[in-house]
Scaffold this active site. Structure first.
Site, PDB file in Angstrom:
ATOM      1  N   LYS A 122       0.821  -1.218   0.000  1.00  0.00           N
ATOM      2  CA  LYS A 122       0.000   0.000   0.000  1.00  0.00           C
ATOM      3  C   LYS A 122       0.847   1.257   0.000  1.00  0.00           C
ATOM      4  CE  LYS A 122      -4.465  -1.393   1.704  1.00  0.00           C
ATOM      5  NZ  LYS A 122      -5.409  -1.420   2.816  1.00  0.00           N
ATOM      6  N   LYS A 206      -4.924  -9.862  -6.976  1.00  0.00           N
ATOM      7  CA  LYS A 206      -6.216 -10.171  -6.353  1.00  0.00           C
ATOM      8  C   LYS A 206      -7.265  -9.134  -6.776  1.00  0.00           C
ATOM      9  CE  LYS A 206      -5.626  -7.621  -2.091  1.00  0.00           C
ATOM     10  NZ  LYS A 206      -5.669  -7.484  -0.679  1.00  0.00           N
ATOM     11  N   LYS A 209     -10.585  -3.327  -4.427  1.00  0.00           N
ATOM     12  CA  LYS A 209     -11.249  -2.032  -4.622  1.00  0.00           C
ATOM     13  C   LYS A 209     -10.280  -1.007  -5.169  1.00  0.00           C
ATOM     14  CE  LYS A 209     -13.048  -2.910  -0.162  1.00  0.00           C
ATOM     15  NZ  LYS A 209     -13.944  -2.757   0.940  1.00  0.00           N
TER      16      LYS A 209
HETATM   17  P1  TYM Z   1     -10.868  -5.548   3.561  1.00  0.00           P
HETATM   18  O1  TYM Z   1     -11.918  -4.507   3.811  1.00  0.00           O
HETATM   19  O2  TYM Z   1      -9.755  -5.234   2.635  1.00  0.00           O
HETATM   20  O3  TYM Z   1     -11.530  -6.874   3.044  1.00  0.00           O
HETATM   21  C1  TYM Z   1     -12.632  -7.442   3.723  1.00  0.00           C
HETATM   22  C2  TYM Z   1     -12.567  -8.947   3.631  1.00  0.00           C
HETATM   23  O4  TYM Z   1     -12.598  -9.373   2.270  1.00  0.00           O
HETATM   24  C3  TYM Z   1     -11.513 -10.254   2.027  1.00  0.00           C
HETATM   25  N1  TYM Z   1     -11.060 -10.070   0.641  1.00  0.00           N
HETATM   26  C4  TYM Z   1     -10.936 -11.056  -0.260  1.00  0.00           C
HETATM   27  N2  TYM Z   1     -11.180 -12.373  -0.182  1.00  0.00           N
HETATM   28  C5  TYM Z   1     -10.970 -13.116  -1.294  1.00  0.00           C
HETATM   29  N3  TYM Z   1     -10.520 -12.601  -2.475  1.00  0.00           N
HETATM   30  C6  TYM Z   1     -10.256 -11.272  -2.595  1.00  0.00           C
HETATM   31  N4  TYM Z   1      -9.831 -10.770  -3.753  1.00  0.00           N
HETATM   32  C7  TYM Z   1     -10.465 -10.435  -1.449  1.00  0.00           C
HETATM   33  N5  TYM Z   1     -10.314  -9.108  -1.231  1.00  0.00           N
HETATM   34  C8  TYM Z   1     -10.679  -8.898   0.058  1.00  0.00           C
HETATM   35  C9  TYM Z   1     -10.447  -9.849   3.012  1.00  0.00           C
HETATM   36  O5  TYM Z   1      -9.534 -10.909   3.236  1.00  0.00           O
HETATM   37  C10 TYM Z   1     -11.275  -9.527   4.235  1.00  0.00           C
HETATM   38  O6  TYM Z   1     -11.592 -10.715   4.936  1.00  0.00           O
HETATM   39  N6  TYM Z   1      -7.805  -5.679   7.419  1.00  0.00           N
HETATM   40  C11 TYM Z   1      -9.124  -6.091   7.010  1.00  0.00           C
HETATM   41  C12 TYM Z   1     -10.235  -5.479   7.828  1.00  0.00           C
HETATM   42  C13 TYM Z   1     -10.162  -5.732   9.294  1.00  0.00           C
HETATM   43  C14 TYM Z   1     -10.323  -6.969   9.959  1.00  0.00           C
HETATM   44  C15 TYM Z   1     -10.197  -6.697  11.345  1.00  0.00           C
HETATM   45  C16 TYM Z   1     -10.584  -8.268   9.514  1.00  0.00           C
HETATM   46  C17 TYM Z   1      -9.929  -4.800  10.260  1.00  0.00           C
HETATM   47  N7  TYM Z   1      -9.951  -5.371  11.479  1.00  0.00           N
HETATM   48  C18 TYM Z   1     -10.299  -7.698  12.281  1.00  0.00           C
HETATM   49  C19 TYM Z   1     -10.679  -9.271  10.466  1.00  0.00           C
HETATM   50  C20 TYM Z   1     -10.548  -8.998  11.832  1.00  0.00           C
HETATM   51  C21 TYM Z   1      -9.274  -5.662   5.573  1.00  0.00           C
HETATM   52  O7  TYM Z   1      -8.517  -4.924   5.054  1.00  0.00           O
HETATM   53  O8  TYM Z   1     -10.336  -6.082   4.965  1.00  0.00           O
END
Ligand code: TYM
Length: 343
Positions: A122, A206, A209
């Site tokens: 990032k 992957k 967004k």
């Molecule tokens: P975020 O908002 O980027 O993504 C949310 C969830 O979607 C999953 N994900 C994917 N799974 C499969 N293929 C993809 N291309 C893909 N893109 C995103 C992510 O793995 C995630 O499960 N850091 C986390 C948010 C967070 C969090 C937490 C998660 C903050 N605190 C505590 C678990 C526990 C994140 O960036 O998610």
């Protein structure tokens, strides 16, 4: 020194997960995480959070933040997260997250965070111009999970390293503060065909967004025509679909589309290839688009309905925050005692 291992965590089992309100959700979020949220709520006390504190670590936008948070929460409910079974809330409404993150900042080591690949991706070449919050992001994530002493965390594959860090932080806190078994070491729940959904334009990236091309992803709010157009344009090769899973090797874009079909239909990849092996993409892509549209259309419609009644949605989220706080505050009381703060 005795050889007996420290007592393991013996509290209740709980699920926690979060999603960022940075733009709408896509098929990767849905298949990698959201479908698991829905499944797990029948088996565990489940807590699902829209992580708006994480969302301000890069390019904050005060004009759209609250609306984006509501939109993600509405998508949770629309996809089947049931407020009678699960707690759904917005992270900034519960103070425990920031307080525990500070304490964890004093537990986590610089070297641990410097190894985080998501920060490197990032921040790119300009790490020194990134916010300290972006660097600290996985510490706040550990606080999210452990403020509820959550034991299981459903996420996509890309969160694996952050979950390992959460475990390291929990372990070091327990050691540093002489509180064996105080925090559980949270288990990531990653397995399943949707754990890593790739970009429709590049099988090595992957679905995300942050990809500048909207053609690279299926948004949960895309209509049937848009979904068809995106799958038709998805990168593939001139060969027909293989007859077996081994035939997917070296064809990452094809493997991704077969994986998406399998995840959406609850079929194995073998079964998908049994149905479509030997057929061309002129047949497979429209079938995949129809399947995706069928699955996503009712979710988008319900999300729109919920977004059309903001007072009701906000009342649900306020109720969720209260329930979340009722779990986190007693944990924080214990944390303050364990750390030794004046009380
Ligand atoms: P975020 O908002 O980027 O993504 C949310 C969830 O979607 C999953 N994900 C994917 N799974 C499969 N293929 C993809 N291309 C893909 N893109 C995103 C992510 O793995 C995630 O499960 N850091 C986390 C948010 C967070 C969090 C937490 C998660 C903050 N605190 C505590 C678990 C526990 C994140 O960036 O998610």
């Amino acid at each position: 020194m005795s050889d007996t291992p420290p007592p393991a965590y013996a509290g209740p089992q709980r699920v926690f997960s979060g999603m960022q309100p940075t733009g709408g959700l896509h098929l990767g979020n849905y298949l990698g995480a959201l479908t698991k949220f829905v499944r797990l709520q029948d088996h565990y006390k489940s807590i699902y959070c829209v992580v708006d504190l994480h969302a301000i670590t890069a390019d904050p936008d005060p004009r759209s933040l609250a609306a984006n948070s509501r939109e993600v929460a509405a998508a949770f409910f629309a996809a089947g997260v049931d407020p009678k079974k699960s707690i759904v809330f917005i992270q900034s409404a519960v103070r425990a997250h920031t307080e525990l993150a500070w304490i964890f900042n004093c537990v986590a080591r610089m070297g641990w965070l410097e190894r985080m690949t998501q920060f490197k991706d990032k921040a790119g070449k300009h790490a020194e111009r990134s916010s300290v919050g972006l660097f600290d992001y996985p510490v706040l994530q550990a606080a999210d999970i452990l403020a509820y002493k959550a034991t299981h965390v459903p996420v996509g594959e890309d969160q694996k390293q952050h979950l390992e860090l959460s475990r390291d932080i929990a372990q070091k806190f327990n050691n540093d503060f002489d509180a064996p078994g105080f925090f559980p070491l949270p288990e990531p729940l990653i397995q399943g065909p949707g754990a890593r959904i790739m970009s429709l334009r590049d099988g090595a990236k992957k679905m995300s967004k942050s990809d500048p091309s909207d053609m690279s992803r299926i948004n949960l709010t895309d209509d049937a025509d848009t979904i068809l157009a995106k799958f038709k344009k998805a990168t593939t090769d001139p060969l027909p679909l293989p007859e077996s899973v081994e035939g997917l090797e070296g064809r990452p874009e094809v493997a991704n589309l077969v994986g998406i079909y399998a995840a959406l239909s609850d079929m194995s990849q073998e079964a998908v290839l049994k149905a479509f092996g030997g057929k061309g993409f002129g047949v497979f892509k429209p079938a995949l688009a129809e399947l995706a549209a069928q699955r996503l259309a009712p979710i988008a419609a319900e999300q729109r309905r919920l977004m059309g009644d903001v007072p009701t949605l906000d009342a649900m989220l306020r109720e969720g925050a209260e329930q979340a706080n009722a779990i986190a505050e007693p944990v924080m009381e214990e944390v303050r005692r364990v750390v030794g703060f004046w009380r």
